[in-house]
Design a protein around this motif. Structure first.
Motif, PDB file in Angstrom:
ATOM      1  N   THR A  23       0.826  -1.203   0.000  1.00 38.01           N
ATOM      2  CA  THR A  23       0.000   0.000   0.000  1.00 38.01           C
ATOM      3  C   THR A  23       0.865   1.259   0.000  1.00 38.01           C
ATOM      4  N   ALA A  24       0.240   2.369  -0.345  1.00 41.37           N
ATOM      5  CA  ALA A  24       0.956   3.640  -0.371  1.00 41.37           C
ATOM      6  C   ALA A  24       1.487   4.021   1.005  1.00 41.37           C
ATOM      7  N   SER A  69      -6.394  -8.201   4.217  1.00 48.12           N
ATOM      8  CA  SER A  69      -5.657  -7.992   5.465  1.00 48.12           C
ATOM      9  C   SER A  69      -4.358  -7.260   5.158  1.00 48.12           C
ATOM     10  N   VAL A  70      -4.207  -6.068   5.726  1.00 47.65           N
ATOM     11  CA  VAL A  70      -3.017  -5.252   5.488  1.00 47.65           C
ATOM     12  C   VAL A  70      -2.146  -5.292   6.736  1.00 47.65           C
ATOM     13  N   MET A  71      -0.965  -5.878   6.601  1.00 44.52           N
ATOM     14  CA  MET A  71      -0.036  -5.997   7.721  1.00 44.52           C
ATOM     15  C   MET A  71       0.823  -4.733   7.794  1.00 44.52           C
ATOM     16  N   LEU A  79      10.818  -2.929   2.131  1.00 43.46           N
ATOM     17  CA  LEU A  79       9.712  -3.876   2.024  1.00 43.46           C
ATOM     18  C   LEU A  79       9.905  -4.822   0.841  1.00 43.46           C
ATOM     19  N   PRO A  80       9.431  -6.051   0.966  1.00 38.21           N
ATOM     20  CA  PRO A  80       9.500  -6.968  -0.169  1.00 38.21           C
ATOM     21  C   PRO A  80       8.590  -6.484  -1.300  1.00 38.21           C
ATOM     22  N   PRO A  81       8.990  -6.694  -2.554  1.00 43.81           N
ATOM     23  CA  PRO A  81       8.153  -6.252  -3.672  1.00 43.81           C
ATOM     24  C   PRO A  81       6.992  -7.205  -3.920  1.00 43.81           C
ATOM     25  N   VAL A  82       6.033  -6.745  -4.703  1.00 44.35           N
ATOM     26  CA  VAL A  82       4.933  -7.608  -5.126  1.00 44.35           C
ATOM     27  C   VAL A  82       5.517  -8.819  -5.851  1.00 44.35           C
ATOM     28  N   GLY A  83       5.007  -9.998  -5.497  1.00 44.03           N
ATOM     29  CA  GLY A  83       5.497 -11.233  -6.086  1.00 44.03           C
ATOM     30  C   GLY A  83       6.540 -11.941  -5.259  1.00 44.03           C
TER      31      GLY A  83
END
Length: 239
Positions: A23-24, A69-71, A79-83
């Motif tokens: 998320t932003a 669910s947003v952790m 942060l880890p990237p999408v995927g």
């Protein structure tokens, strides 16, 4: 999205997962969703996320507008990237305490069969507010009745009904202030006991123990007046 793991297996403590959104605000969304998002009086889960960049402590979990669910990381961090493949690990002791308290509060609403006007869950303790003009005088009797239900080791299971079925059975809803979420086509029910031994059935999206004996013994505290007809009943886990 697949059904969240916190709903299909509340006793799962960790799982491999994949990041599906960032998320932003710096929140992370993973599938499957292990962490319960804050809602229904139950706090969001906390824990850790492991990935090739290290371990990220997760402070809490909230629900996005789409239900995901947003952790939320405990502090700013890469942060880890999408995927990205990750491993999610619950703060299990905290989550399990929430599960025990939440299920105990369902049983409290059986011992005190009055409309519920509010509630709150935390680690080791919780409370329900009742539409109760006069407070019961014999708190030890309530505590004995509640612990007797717990000691019966009743199964705790879930079912689903349609929105229309819930509308046709308004008596299933015990809470006056919070209505079950509808509009998704179905509503989750939590059942305690089975067949002739069923003691409770109500809509709920939270996490629960598998059997009531898992709760352990509880103590009921003093009953507080919170308005002309509102009484707050608190309980704590004793072990």
């Amino acid at each position: 999205m697949t059904d969240p793991l916190y709903r299909t297996d509340a006793h799962a403590r960790s799982t491999p997962a994949t990041i599906v959104a960032v998320t932003a605000e710096g929140g992370l969304v993973a599938e499957p969703a292990l962490f319960y998002p804050q809602g229904g009086g139950q706090p969001g889960d906390s824990g850790w996320l492991d990935w090739e960049g290290g371990t990220i402590p997760l402070a809490t979990t909230i629900k996005a507008e789409d239900g995901a669910s947003v952790m939320l990381p405990a502090e700013p961090t890469p942060l880890p990237p999408v995927g990205a493949p990750v491993t999610l690990r619950l703060d299990w002791d905290r989550r399990h305490s929430h599960m025990r308290v939440h299920t105990a509060l369902h049983l409290l609403s059986v011992v005190i069969p009055l409309p519920v006007t509010g509630g709150q869950i935390s680690a080791g303790k919780g409370r329900l507010d009742f539409d109760m003009p006069e407070a019961p005088q014999d708190i030890p009797a309530l505590e004995t009745a509640l612990n007797a239900l717990i000691s019966r080791d009743l199964p705790v299971t879930t079912d689903w009904i349609t929105d229309a079925e819930l509308e046709a059975n308004p008596g299933l809803v015990k809470t006056m202030s919070v209505k079950p979420p509808t509009g998704q086509g179905r509503v989750r029910l939590v059942r305690i006991g089975s067949a002739d031994a069923q003691v409770d059935l109500q809509p709920c999206g939270g996490t629960h123990v598998a059997r009531t004996a898992e709760i352990g013994r509880v103590a009921i505290g003093k009953i507080e007046k919170k308005g002309r007809q509102n009484r707050r009943v608190s309980l704590t886990l004793e072990d």
